[in-house]
Design a protein around this motif. Structure first.
Motif, PDB file in Angstrom:
ATOM      1  N   THR A 130      -2.215  28.762  57.950  1.00 49.25           N
ATOM      2  CA  THR A 130      -1.288  27.843  58.609  1.00 49.25           C
ATOM      3  C   THR A 130      -1.611  27.578  60.071  1.00 49.25           C
ATOM      4  O   THR A 130      -1.233  26.533  60.608  1.00 49.25           O
ATOM      5  N   GLY A 131      -2.271  28.523  60.741  1.00 47.20           N
ATOM      6  CA  GLY A 131      -2.475  28.394  62.183  1.00 47.20           C
ATOM      7  C   GLY A 131      -1.237  28.694  62.997  1.00 47.20           C
ATOM      8  O   GLY A 131      -1.282  28.681  64.235  1.00 47.20           O
ATOM      9  N   ALA A 132      -0.109  28.968  62.365  1.00 44.80           N
ATOM     10  CA  ALA A 132       1.131  29.282  63.078  1.00 44.80           C
ATOM     11  C   ALA A 132       1.069  30.707  63.628  1.00 44.80           C
ATOM     12  O   ALA A 132       0.401  31.568  63.057  1.00 44.80           O
ATOM     13  N   PRO A 133       1.766  30.988  64.727  1.00 46.15           N
ATOM     14  CA  PRO A 133       1.801  32.366  65.221  1.00 46.15           C
ATOM     15  C   PRO A 133       2.494  33.286  64.223  1.00 46.15           C
ATOM     16  O   PRO A 133       3.490  32.908  63.599  1.00 46.15           O
ATOM     17  N   VAL A 134       1.955  34.491  64.075  1.00 45.88           N
ATOM     18  CA  VAL A 134       2.487  35.484  63.145  1.00 45.88           C
ATOM     19  C   VAL A 134       2.601  36.818  63.879  1.00 45.88           C
ATOM     20  O   VAL A 134       1.631  37.275  64.481  1.00 45.88           O
ATOM     21  N   VAL A 135       3.791  37.432  63.818  1.00 48.08           N
ATOM     22  CA  VAL A 135       3.993  38.763  64.384  1.00 48.08           C
ATOM     23  C   VAL A 135       4.519  39.667  63.279  1.00 48.08           C
ATOM     24  O   VAL A 135       5.437  39.286  62.535  1.00 48.08           O
ATOM     25  N   VAL A 136       3.935  40.851  63.161  1.00 50.85           N
ATOM     26  CA  VAL A 136       4.351  41.797  62.127  1.00 50.85           C
ATOM     27  C   VAL A 136       5.043  42.990  62.768  1.00 50.85           C
ATOM     28  O   VAL A 136       4.740  43.378  63.896  1.00 50.85           O
ATOM     29  N   GLY A 137       5.982  43.557  62.015  1.00 51.62           N
ATOM     30  CA  GLY A 137       6.702  44.739  62.467  1.00 51.62           C
ATOM     31  C   GLY A 137       7.735  45.121  61.428  1.00 51.62           C
ATOM     32  O   GLY A 137       8.304  44.249  60.767  1.00 51.62           O
ATOM     33  N   ARG A 138       7.972  46.415  61.276  1.00 46.15           N
ATOM     34  CA  ARG A 138       8.991  46.856  60.334  1.00 46.15           C
ATOM     35  C   ARG A 138      10.352  46.283  60.716  1.00 46.15           C
ATOM     36  O   ARG A 138      11.155  45.925  59.858  1.00 46.15           O
ATOM     37  N   ASP A 139      10.626  46.180  62.025  1.00 46.22           N
ATOM     38  CA  ASP A 139      11.850  45.577  62.535  1.00 46.22           C
ATOM     39  C   ASP A 139      11.596  44.082  62.714  1.00 46.22           C
ATOM     40  O   ASP A 139      10.997  43.652  63.695  1.00 46.22           O
ATOM     41  N   ARG A 140      12.031  43.283  61.731  1.00 50.32           N
ATOM     42  CA  ARG A 140      11.736  41.843  61.786  1.00 50.32           C
ATOM     43  C   ARG A 140      12.390  41.164  62.986  1.00 50.32           C
ATOM     44  O   ARG A 140      11.847  40.217  63.542  1.00 50.32           O
ATOM     45  N   ALA A 141      13.581  41.634  63.387  1.00 50.55           N
ATOM     46  CA  ALA A 141      14.242  41.030  64.543  1.00 50.55           C
ATOM     47  C   ALA A 141      13.414  41.252  65.813  1.00 50.55           C
ATOM     48  O   ALA A 141      13.236  40.340  66.625  1.00 50.55           O
ATOM     49  N   ALA A 142      12.898  42.471  65.988  1.00 51.82           N
ATOM     50  CA  ALA A 142      12.055  42.750  67.145  1.00 51.82           C
ATOM     51  C   ALA A 142      10.763  41.937  67.086  1.00 51.82           C
ATOM     52  O   ALA A 142      10.279  41.436  68.114  1.00 51.82           O
ATOM     53  N   ALA A 143      10.199  41.785  65.891  1.00 52.86           N
ATOM     54  CA  ALA A 143       8.995  40.966  65.737  1.00 52.86           C
ATOM     55  C   ALA A 143       9.280  39.520  66.130  1.00 52.86           C
ATOM     56  O   ALA A 143       8.467  38.867  66.803  1.00 52.86           O
ATOM     57  N   ALA A 144      10.444  39.009  65.728  1.00 53.21           N
ATOM     58  CA  ALA A 144      10.796  37.633  66.070  1.00 53.21           C
ATOM     59  C   ALA A 144      10.999  37.469  67.573  1.00 53.21           C
ATOM     60  O   ALA A 144      10.587  36.459  68.161  1.00 53.21           O
ATOM     61  N   ARG A 145      11.619  38.459  68.214  1.00 54.71           N
ATOM     62  CA  ARG A 145      11.805  38.375  69.667  1.00 54.71           C
ATOM     63  C   ARG A 145      10.458  38.331  70.383  1.00 54.71           C
ATOM     64  O   ARG A 145      10.273  37.560  71.334  1.00 54.71           O
ATOM     65  N   GLN A 146       9.510  39.155  69.919  1.00 52.38           N
ATOM     66  CA  GLN A 146       8.192  39.125  70.549  1.00 52.38           C
ATOM     67  C   GLN A 146       7.507  37.781  70.326  1.00 52.38           C
ATOM     68  O   GLN A 146       6.885  37.233  71.245  1.00 52.38           O
ATOM     69  N   LEU A 147       7.628  37.246  69.126  1.00 56.35           N
ATOM     70  CA  LEU A 147       7.006  35.949  68.851  1.00 56.35           C
ATOM     71  C   LEU A 147       7.575  34.864  69.768  1.00 56.35           C
ATOM     72  O   LEU A 147       6.829  34.062  70.346  1.00 56.35           O
ATOM     73  N   LEU A 148       8.898  34.854  69.932  1.00 54.11           N
ATOM     74  CA  LEU A 148       9.519  33.835  70.779  1.00 54.11           C
ATOM     75  C   LEU A 148       9.132  34.020  72.243  1.00 54.11           C
ATOM     76  O   LEU A 148       8.976  33.033  72.987  1.00 54.11           O
ATOM     77  N   ALA A 149       8.974  35.278  72.687  1.00 53.02           N
ATOM     78  CA  ALA A 149       8.573  35.523  74.068  1.00 53.02           C
ATOM     79  C   ALA A 149       7.157  35.020  74.333  1.00 53.02           C
ATOM     80  O   ALA A 149       6.870  34.478  75.410  1.00 53.02           O
ATOM     81  N   ARG A 150       6.284  35.191  73.342  1.00 50.79           N
ATOM     82  CA  ARG A 150       4.886  34.778  73.534  1.00 50.79           C
ATOM     83  C   ARG A 150       4.652  33.308  73.208  1.00 50.79           C
ATOM     84  O   ARG A 150       3.687  32.712  73.703  1.00 50.79           O
ATOM     85  N   HIS A 151       5.517  32.741  72.380  1.00 47.82           N
ATOM     86  CA  HIS A 151       5.364  31.331  71.974  1.00 47.82           C
ATOM     87  C   HIS A 151       6.727  30.642  72.122  1.00 47.82           C
ATOM     88  O   HIS A 151       7.410  30.354  71.144  1.00 47.82           O
ATOM     89  N   PRO A 152       7.134  30.383  73.373  1.00 52.69           N
ATOM     90  CA  PRO A 152       8.485  29.865  73.611  1.00 52.69           C
ATOM     91  C   PRO A 152       8.736  28.469  73.056  1.00 52.69           C
ATOM     92  O   PRO A 152       9.896  28.048  72.983  1.00 52.69           O
ATOM     93  N   ASP A 153       7.692  27.757  72.645  1.00 56.13           N
ATOM     94  CA  ASP A 153       7.906  26.433  72.041  1.00 56.13           C
ATOM     95  C   ASP A 153       8.299  26.536  70.566  1.00 56.13           C
ATOM     96  O   ASP A 153       8.652  25.523  69.941  1.00 56.13           O
ATOM     97  N   THR A 154       8.265  27.745  69.983  1.00 55.95           N
ATOM     98  CA  THR A 154       8.661  27.929  68.580  1.00 55.95           C
ATOM     99  C   THR A 154      10.118  27.531  68.401  1.00 55.95           C
ATOM    100  O   THR A 154      10.990  27.980  69.160  1.00 55.95           O
ATOM    101  N   ASP A 155      10.412  26.699  67.392  1.00 55.64           N
ATOM    102  CA  ASP A 155      11.792  26.240  67.201  1.00 55.64           C
ATOM    103  C   ASP A 155      12.381  26.639  65.849  1.00 55.64           C
ATOM    104  O   ASP A 155      13.508  26.260  65.534  1.00 55.64           O
ATOM    105  N   VAL A 156      11.657  27.423  65.058  1.00 60.44           N
ATOM    106  CA  VAL A 156      12.206  27.973  63.816  1.00 60.44           C
ATOM    107  C   VAL A 156      11.356  29.177  63.423  1.00 60.44           C
ATOM    108  O   VAL A 156      10.125  29.158  63.550  1.00 60.44           O
ATOM    109  N   ILE A 157      12.017  30.241  62.996  1.00 62.35           N
ATOM    110  CA  ILE A 157      11.339  31.453  62.524  1.00 62.35           C
ATOM    111  C   ILE A 157      11.411  31.480  61.004  1.00 62.35           C
ATOM    112  O   ILE A 157      12.483  31.312  60.414  1.00 62.35           O
TER     113      ILE A 157
END
Length: 355
Positions: A130-157
């Motif tokens: 897909t070329g989309a950013p991907v973050v992995v982690g057992r804690d999906r909420a923490a993974a999503a927070r990291q993804l949004l911090a690194r890719h602030p233009d992301t508008d849907v997880i």
């Protein structure tokens, strides 16, 4: 390690046989299944009552998952959904647990050249496809927070395989069913269900999709739309890693017909891959591996000269390594192409717009 994997495969096969046969062994497991159902219901109730806290993100969340243990096609649905969202002008990011990686607790942003042991085979495949950013982690909420911090233009997880990860608040749930339906209708360990088929939605919208390859969905499942799936044209392993397009489909398949091939699959449902290859008129020997097989040791017999593998396996097969360890062995990667129904995409987009 190989012995442990073999033991795990044997235990899983014995349990599946019990589910299918029923009888005394299955009856003995039913009290544990009832306890499991009670715990699942209690946990869901605690989240509904607010006694367990959900984490809400500043962007909409779509969770793709299944009720039945094993591979129902969640990752191909996630890939197709992300591609559809990008085509509609959205900027999706993906979070996943990263099954099979060496450190499940750590958060890690997946890069296209990562070893699968670092991030998991399915997250690596999703990143490459897909070329989309991907973050992995057992804690999906923490993974999503990291993804949004690194890719602030992301508008849907989009959360791959997070249906039971209730701490992550979601707007949309997509529940994937395959040919197995609900199995024998019992929860683990007496049956294959992780939770009841009719479990209430944990988000605003819950959609069911049936990944049955054109067959009628099993009875007793929630209504939903059917997915269209097919095999893409096979491509040489080195070309797949380099992103070289495959030959036109029919020409690529025709080049393989009439030759003795080995098909190998480390997926949740390897027989599905083998059947689809035979439908292309190929003459096959088959090797079913455990799901997420690591390929630390190449599993094919010395007599094999041409092997067909899935993309999930290909991410663990470095072409340079293959050239050094098995010179002359030809590996063909066969992608799975899954098409989401237009109605499903429309419903998802409308739900996102209404947030």
């Amino acid at each position: 390690m190989a012995a442990a994997a073999e033991d795990a495969r044997g235990a899983a096969a014995r349990l599946e046989a019990i589910w299918q046969r029923g009888g005394a062994a299955q009856w003995l497991l039913r009290p544990l299944a009832l306890l499991h159902a009670t715990l699942v219901g209690l946990r869901r109730g605690l989240y509904r009552a607010g006694l367990l806290r959900r984490e809400h993100l500043p962007v909409p969340v779509i969770v793709v998952g299944n009720r039945v243990a094993g591979g129902a096609g969640k990752t191909p649905v996630t890939i197709a959904l992300v591609e559809a969202l990008r085509a509609a002008g959205r900027r999706p990011g993906i979070v996943s647990r990263g099954h099979g990686r060496s450190d499940l607790a750590a958060l890690h942003e997946v890069q296209p050249q990562d070893p699968a042991a670092t991030c998991g085979d399915e997250p690596l495949l999703m990143r490459r496809r897909t070329g989309a950013p991907v973050v992995v982690g057992r804690d999906r909420a923490a993974a999503a927070r990291q993804l949004l911090a690194r890719h602030p233009d992301t508008d849907v997880i989009v959360c791959d395989d997070g249906l039971q990860h209730l701490r992550l608040a979601r707007d949309i749930e997509i529940v994937v069913f395959d040919e197995r339906g609900a199995g024998n209708g019992w929860l683990l360990p007496a049956g294959p269900l992780r939770e009841p088929v009719d479990a209430p939605p944990a988000g605003r919208v819950q959609l069911a999709v049936h990944n049955t390859g054109g067959a009628e969905p099993a009875p007793g499942l929630p209504p939903g739309e059917r997915l269209q799936r097919r095999l893409g044209a096979p491509v040489a392993l080195a070309d797949w890693w380099a992103g070289v397009p495959a030959r036109p489909g029919e020409a690529a398949w025709a080049a393989l017909r009439g030759r003795r091939l080995l098909a190998s699959a480390g997926t949740g449902q390897p027989a599905r891959f083998f059947d689809a290859l035979r439908a292309q008129g190929l003459d096959l020997d088959t090797l079913a591996l455990d799901d997420h097989h690591g390929h630390a040791t190449l599993p094919w017999p010395a007599t094999a000269t041409e092997v067909l593998v899935t993309e999930k396996d290909a991410v663990k097969l470095d072409p340079a390594r293959l050239a050094a360890e098995r010179p002359g062995l030809r590996i063909h990667v066969v992608p799975l192409v899954l098409q989401l129904p237009p109605g499903l995409i429309s419903t998802v987009l409308q739900a996102l717009a209404a947030r």
